[in-house]
Each structure stands twice: as structure tokens, then as C-alpha cells.
Design a protein around this motif. Structure first.
Motif, PDB file in Angstrom:
ATOM      1  N   GLY A 128       0.785  -1.228   0.000  1.00 50.67           N
ATOM      2  CA  GLY A 128       0.000   0.000   0.000  1.00 50.67           C
ATOM      3  C   GLY A 128       0.809   1.265   0.000  1.00 50.67           C
ATOM      4  N   ALA A 129       2.141   1.138  -0.033  1.00 46.51           N
ATOM      5  CA  ALA A 129       3.008   2.307   0.051  1.00 46.51           C
ATOM      6  C   ALA A 129       3.246   2.926  -1.324  1.00 46.51           C
ATOM      7  N   GLY A 130       3.732   4.163  -1.308  1.00 48.17           N
ATOM      8  CA  GLY A 130       4.084   4.843  -2.544  1.00 48.17           C
ATOM      9  C   GLY A 130       5.394   5.584  -2.379  1.00 48.17           C
ATOM     10  N   GLY A 131       5.991   5.996  -3.485  1.00 47.06           N
ATOM     11  CA  GLY A 131       7.192   6.814  -3.457  1.00 47.06           C
ATOM     12  C   GLY A 131       8.380   6.136  -2.811  1.00 47.06           C
ATOM     13  N   PRO A 132       9.236   6.947  -2.147  1.00 45.29           N
ATOM     14  CA  PRO A 132      10.439   6.386  -1.516  1.00 45.29           C
ATOM     15  C   PRO A 132      10.130   5.327  -0.471  1.00 45.29           C
ATOM     16  N   ALA A 133       9.031   5.461   0.266  1.00 45.43           N
ATOM     17  CA  ALA A 133       8.686   4.467   1.289  1.00 45.43           C
ATOM     18  C   ALA A 133       8.493   3.096   0.662  1.00 45.43           C
ATOM     19  N   THR A 160       8.281   9.294   8.631  1.00 47.27           N
ATOM     20  CA  THR A 160       8.398  10.745   8.605  1.00 47.27           C
ATOM     21  C   THR A 160       7.083  11.392   8.180  1.00 47.27           C
ATOM     22  N   ARG A 161       6.895  12.635   8.606  1.00 46.86           N
ATOM     23  CA  ARG A 161       5.659  13.345   8.281  1.00 46.86           C
ATOM     24  C   ARG A 161       5.728  13.886   6.859  1.00 46.86           C
ATOM     25  N   GLU A 162       4.662  13.660   6.107  1.00 47.62           N
ATOM     26  CA  GLU A 162       4.599  14.071   4.713  1.00 47.62           C
ATOM     27  C   GLU A 162       3.149  14.452   4.403  1.00 47.62           C
ATOM     28  N   ALA A 163       2.974  15.520   3.651  1.00 52.59           N
ATOM     29  CA  ALA A 163       1.629  16.042   3.409  1.00 52.59           C
ATOM     30  C   ALA A 163       0.693  14.990   2.828  1.00 52.59           C
ATOM     31  N   ASP A 164       1.173  14.196   1.877  1.00 53.29           N
ATOM     32  CA  ASP A 164       0.318  13.203   1.232  1.00 53.29           C
ATOM     33  C   ASP A 164       0.446  11.821   1.863  1.00 53.29           C
ATOM     34  N   GLY A 165       1.249  11.697   2.927  1.00 55.70           N
ATOM     35  CA  GLY A 165       1.433  10.398   3.550  1.00 55.70           C
ATOM     36  C   GLY A 165       2.277   9.475   2.696  1.00 55.70           C
ATOM     37  N   HIS A 166       2.428   8.252   3.155  1.00 56.71           N
ATOM     38  CA  HIS A 166       3.287   7.285   2.461  1.00 56.71           C
ATOM     39  C   HIS A 166       2.545   6.036   1.999  1.00 56.71           C
ATOM     40  N   PHE A 167       1.238   5.972   2.266  1.00 56.61           N
ATOM     41  CA  PHE A 167       0.489   4.749   1.966  1.00 56.61           C
ATOM     42  C   PHE A 167      -0.794   5.055   1.197  1.00 56.61           C
ATOM     43  N   LEU A 227     -10.472   2.786   4.021  1.00 57.15           N
ATOM     44  CA  LEU A 227      -9.451   1.939   3.407  1.00 57.15           C
ATOM     45  C   LEU A 227      -9.719   1.787   1.916  1.00 57.15           C
ATOM     46  N   GLU A 228      -8.625   1.701   1.150  1.00 60.23           N
ATOM     47  CA  GLU A 228      -8.765   1.432  -0.274  1.00 60.23           C
ATOM     48  C   GLU A 228      -9.224  -0.011  -0.472  1.00 60.23           C
ATOM     49  N   PRO A 229     -10.324  -0.247  -1.197  1.00 61.12           N
ATOM     50  CA  PRO A 229     -10.872  -1.611  -1.340  1.00 61.12           C
ATOM     51  C   PRO A 229      -9.877  -2.607  -1.915  1.00 61.12           C
ATOM     52  N   GLU A 230      -9.057  -2.157  -2.875  1.00 62.89           N
ATOM     53  CA  GLU A 230      -8.104  -3.089  -3.495  1.00 62.89           C
ATOM     54  C   GLU A 230      -7.089  -3.591  -2.481  1.00 62.89           C
ATOM     55  N   TRP A 231      -6.581  -2.703  -1.634  1.00 62.95           N
ATOM     56  CA  TRP A 231      -5.612  -3.117  -0.614  1.00 62.95           C
ATOM     57  C   TRP A 231      -6.269  -4.033   0.409  1.00 62.95           C
ATOM     58  N   ALA A 232      -7.437  -3.654   0.874  1.00 56.96           N
ATOM     59  CA  ALA A 232      -8.136  -4.463   1.867  1.00 56.96           C
ATOM     60  C   ALA A 232      -8.442  -5.864   1.335  1.00 56.96           C
ATOM     61  N   ALA A 233      -8.746  -5.970   0.033  1.00 57.84           N
ATOM     62  CA  ALA A 233      -9.078  -7.273  -0.548  1.00 57.84           C
ATOM     63  C   ALA A 233      -7.869  -8.190  -0.626  1.00 57.84           C
ATOM     64  N   ARG A 234      -6.667  -7.617  -0.619  1.00 54.78           N
ATOM     65  CA  ARG A 234      -5.455  -8.436  -0.709  1.00 54.78           C
ATOM     66  C   ARG A 234      -4.905  -8.836   0.661  1.00 54.78           C
ATOM     67  N   LEU A 235      -5.535  -8.392   1.724  1.00 51.90           N
ATOM     68  CA  LEU A 235      -5.077  -8.761   3.059  1.00 51.90           C
ATOM     69  C   LEU A 235      -5.307 -10.238   3.325  1.00 51.90           C
ATOM     70  N   PRO A 236      -4.438 -10.869   4.103  1.00 52.79           N
ATOM     71  CA  PRO A 236      -4.677 -12.266   4.486  1.00 52.79           C
ATOM     72  C   PRO A 236      -5.855 -12.354   5.437  1.00 52.79           C
ATOM     73  N   GLU A 237      -6.390 -13.545   5.590  1.00 55.81           N
ATOM     74  CA  GLU A 237      -7.471 -13.738   6.537  1.00 55.81           C
ATOM     75  C   GLU A 237      -6.969 -13.458   7.944  1.00 55.81           C
ATOM     76  N   GLY A 238      -7.848 -12.915   8.763  1.00 52.23           N
ATOM     77  CA  GLY A 238      -7.451 -12.605  10.128  1.00 52.23           C
ATOM     78  C   GLY A 238      -8.473 -11.715  10.782  1.00 52.23           C
ATOM     79  N   PRO A 247      -3.588  10.764   4.771  1.00 55.18           N
ATOM     80  CA  PRO A 247      -2.133  10.669   4.955  1.00 55.18           C
ATOM     81  C   PRO A 247      -1.785   9.912   6.237  1.00 55.18           C
ATOM     82  N   LEU A 248      -0.926   8.920   6.139  1.00 57.08           N
ATOM     83  CA  LEU A 248      -0.510   8.123   7.286  1.00 57.08           C
ATOM     84  C   LEU A 248       1.002   8.007   7.335  1.00 57.08           C
ATOM     85  N   LEU A 249       1.525   7.880   8.552  1.00 56.23           N
ATOM     86  CA  LEU A 249       2.933   7.519   8.759  1.00 56.23           C
ATOM     87  C   LEU A 249       2.992   6.441   9.828  1.00 56.23           C
TER      88      LEU A 249
END
Length: 421
Positions: A48-53, A306-313, A99-110, A320-322
Motif C-alpha cells: 500500500g506504500a508509494g514513493g520512496p517508502a 516521517t511526516r509528509e503532506a500526502d502520507g506514504h500509503f 481503506l482502499e478496497p483493493e488493498w483491503a481485498a489483498r489482506l490475508p485472513e485474520g 495521509p498516514l505515517l
């Protein structure tokens, strides 16, 4: 190489790197860790991350981020099929976190749950999950919770196995070495299977590895290096030897003499025609808690924290999340009849939006004495040093010595993881 093989190698790579970094060179402090509990969580974050993260997480994982979620699901499913091993994953989010549906759908059962924003209530919820998934071996979720915590992603692993052949337990006093004079629980056994012990050449020098076979397709390898070898390097070398990443020589082929640490090979009288491997070790119990952000580079989390305006995920949520917290609590116990170990790993994410710029600029001075430090007594006029010392441990707090006497004081208004043998 299959996808499963690639994942195993990637996890072992992280294990070796972490072990070498986590164990002090002098080996005076015990610890236990499991990268198998950290790796799938890093993989889900990378998905779910983007950019340098995203790039940093992929480097730490050892696989492309685009394959990470599938590899995490496969790893956790395979861990769940190992006899004697319980594996679980969980995700808890604030109700207003989309949550983004695509990311949530790829999570393992739990487990899926909600965070209410009350750190105390959320703490009870998460602690109950950790204790239940590890059979009480780990009673507390190793995560920092605040009112700003938006998401918690966790894994739990608990292993219990019994030896195919138990040791004989015997109290005894060791005669030499750093434990000389201590009465310990000695564990003794003999076998004709000389291949259970091997010696490998490693960057830390020769390492002796003893394989102790468990009943659930899981074995424990005891690793011994030279007395003056850095402990972290010995453990990393043992990982390479036990996983066959480096060649080794077994007890059938070792030369006579002392071909490895703690080993002596020769010819002796016996009552049976079979060769004999005699094992003399000790029972042990260790526990540890690791702050994964203290070694953020090792786990690919430098940018993600680190804090970033658009977050890393952006693939996880539009908010925006860190990564505000990442920890693992682990325990291990080795005794005459078997072995048990457990680990709970958790990452907590908080809002990452940039704060407004402060309106003023002022002079600030910060000083902290939160680790060992030295001190000097200096005569003012001559600047003669009258005394010098080093503080290795702070004075222990004893409640009775610091009882409140009821008098008010003035305060500044700002002060106050498929098994098989």
C-alpha cells in the motif's frame, strides 16, 4: 526458484541481518526475535506504500513491492499449516478511516476490528488478542497507542513442540567459563546420529551447530562460536549453516581433535557398536521486546516514519498516514521435554498531514540524560578536576523513599509462518 523459495530466502535474509544487528558483540544480554512475524507486515505495508517508502520497504523485504501482498498471504497460510505453530494476523482501524478496497481485498485472513480512540480501551482489546493468539506466552500487544492512532496491523506466532527424544534433566554446577560456579539445569542425551552436529566456516570463524529434533517438523539448532567471536556474527553464521546457505561438515566426517567450538572428536570405549554423540547443554528462557523503528533502515521504514503532506500509503487509504510505532515482543523456552516460543509484532499508523508552520521563532535548548553518562567535580578558580566518574545505571525508584509529603510545590506553568521433518 519457486515463489515459496524466494519468500523463505527473503525472510531468512532479514533474520540474519536483524540477528547480527540485535545481538551485542559481547553476548552478555539474551534476546529472541522472529523476522517471520515482521516480514509479512512489512510486505502488506509495501503493497500500500508509494514513493520512496515503497522502494525502501521493497529493499528490506528482498522482493518487489508488487509481489509483496501475495507473498505475505502465502507465508502466513504456510505458517498456519505447521504442526504445533499458531499463526494469526489482525487489522484494527478507526471507524472513520476509509481503506482502499483493493488493498483491503489483498489482506490475508485474520481479525478485523475497530479502534475507538480511547487508548486504554483499545489497549485492552489488543492485549486480549495477543494473549489469546499466543496461549498467554505474550500478554501484551507491543504497540504504542495514542488518541491519534488510526490503524494497527499485527501478527502473532506461537510455537510449541516436544522433542522426539527428551533430554535427561540434571542439576549441576559448571566448572569453567563465564558461568563457572553457577548451579544450572543441565540437559543431557546421547545418540548415534552423528550428523545432528555440524561445523561450518563463517565470517565469525568456525561455528558448531547442534540440531535438536522436535515432534512437529520443527527443530531447534543450538549455535556455538569461538569465545572471542562477536556474538551477533556467530548467530548470523549459525543461521547460514542451519539453513544450508553455507557448507558444513557433520559429525561423521569431522577430524579427530577439536574441530569446532565446544567439540571434541576421538575414539573411546563403549558398550554398543554404534557411534555416539553425547550432548550436554542447559535449559534456558529468554524474552525481549524490540523497537523496530530504532533500526528503521533495516526494516525499510526510514521514510515511512516521517511526516509528509500526502502520507506514504496511498494504496491503503486516501488519508495521509505515517508509521508511528513498530515493535515486537518475543519469548523462548528450551527445556528437557521440548521448546516453546511466541512473538507478537505490531505496527501503528497515525495521521501524517503536515502541521501549520509555527508563527514564532525563538531560541530553544534541549538536553537529555537518558543513557549512561560521565560526571566531573571541578574546582572553580583553578578548574582542577577533583572527581570524575561514570553513571552506568540510574538510581532505582523505591516508592517508600519518594513518598509525597502533602506539601504543595510551585511549578512553572509550562513545566508541568509448511512444516515436516
Amino acid at each position: 526458484m519457486s515463489t515459496r523459495d524466494a519468500t523463505v530466502r527473503a525472510v531468512n535474509r532479514l533474520t540474519g541481518r536483524w540477528a547480527e544487528a540485535a545481538v551485542a558483540a559481547d553476548g552478555r544480554t539474551g534476546t529472541v526475535l522472529t523476522a517471520a512475524g515482521v516480514w509479512p507486515l512489512l510486505a502488506l505495508l509495501a503493497d500500500g506504500a508509494g514513493g520512496p517508502a515503497r522502494a525502501e520497504l521493497a529493499e528490506a523485504l528482498g522482493i518487489p513491492a508488487g509481489r509483496a501482498a501475495g507473498a505475505a498471504r502465502e507465508l502466513l497460510a504456510a505458517l498456519g499449516r505447521v504442526r504445533g505453530l499458531e499463526a494469526a494476523a489482525g487489522l484494527w482501524t478507526r471507524a472513520d478511516l476509509p481503506l482502499e478496497p483493493e488493498w483491503a481485498a489483498r489482506l490475508p485472513e485474520g481479525a478485523r476490528g475497530a479502534l475507538g480512540g480511547d487508548p486504554a480501551a483499545d489497549r485492552r482489546l489488543l492485549d486480549e488478542w495477543a494473549a489469546a493468539r499466543t496461549g498467554g506466552l505474550v500478554e501484551r500487544m507491543p504497540v504504542e497507542l495514542t488518541e491519534d492512532t488510526r490503524l494497527v496491523l499485527a501478527s502473532a506466532l506461537a510455537l510449541r513442540l516436544r522433542w522426539i527424544r527428551p533430554f535427561r534433566e540434571w542439576p549441576g554446577t559448571l566448572r569453567e567459563g563465564p558461568w563457572a560456579g553457577r548451579e544450572v539445569v543441565r540437559l543431557l542425551r546421547t545418540t548415534s546420529l552423528l550428523h545432528r552436529v555440524r561445523v561450518a566456516g563463517t565470517p565469525a570463524g568456525p561455528v558448531t551447530v547442534l540440531e535438536v529434533v522436535g515432534d512437529a517438523g520443527v527443530d531447534v539448532h543450538l549455535v556455538l562460536g569461538s569465545a572471542d567471536a562477536p556474538a551477533g556474527q556467530v548467530l548470523a553464521g549459525g543461521i547460514s549453516a542451519a539453513t544450508r546457505a553455507v557448507p558444513s561438515v557433520d559429525g561423521f566426517s569431522l577430524p579427530e581433535g577439536t574441530p569446532g567450538p565446544g567439540l571434541r572428536v576421538g575414539v573411546g570405549a563403549a558398550y554398543r557398536p554404534e557411534p555416539r554423540l553425547s550432548v550436554d547443554t542447559v535449559a534456558f528462557a529468554v524474552d525481549a521486546e524490540h523497537d523496530l523503528l530504532e533500526q528503521a533502515g533495516l526494516f525499510g521504514l526510514e521514510t515511512a516514519g516521517t511526516r509528509e503532506a500526502d502520507g506514504h500509503f496511498p494504496g491503503v487509504t486516501r488519508e495521509p498516514l505515517l508509521i508511528g510505532s513498530g515493535r515486537q515482543a518475543a519469548v523462548a523456552r528450551f527445556h528437557a521435554k521440548g521448546f516453546e516460543a511466541a512473538a507478537v509484532t505490531a505496527f501503528a499508523a497515525v495521521g501524517a498531514g503536515l502541521l501549520p508552520a509555527p508563527p514564532y521563532r525563538v531560541r530553544t535548548v534541549d538536553v537529555r540524560f537518558d543513557r549512561p553518562f560521565g560526571f566531573l567535580a571541578v574546582q572553580r578558580s583553578s578548574r582542577l578536576v577533583l572527581a570524575a566518574g561514570w553513571v552506568a545505571e540510574p538510581l532505582a525508584y523505591v516508592a517508600e523513599e519518594y513518598a509525597y509529603d502533602g506539601e504543595d510545590e510551585e511549578w512553572d506553568e509550562d513545566g508541568g509462518w509448511d512444516g515436516g521433518e
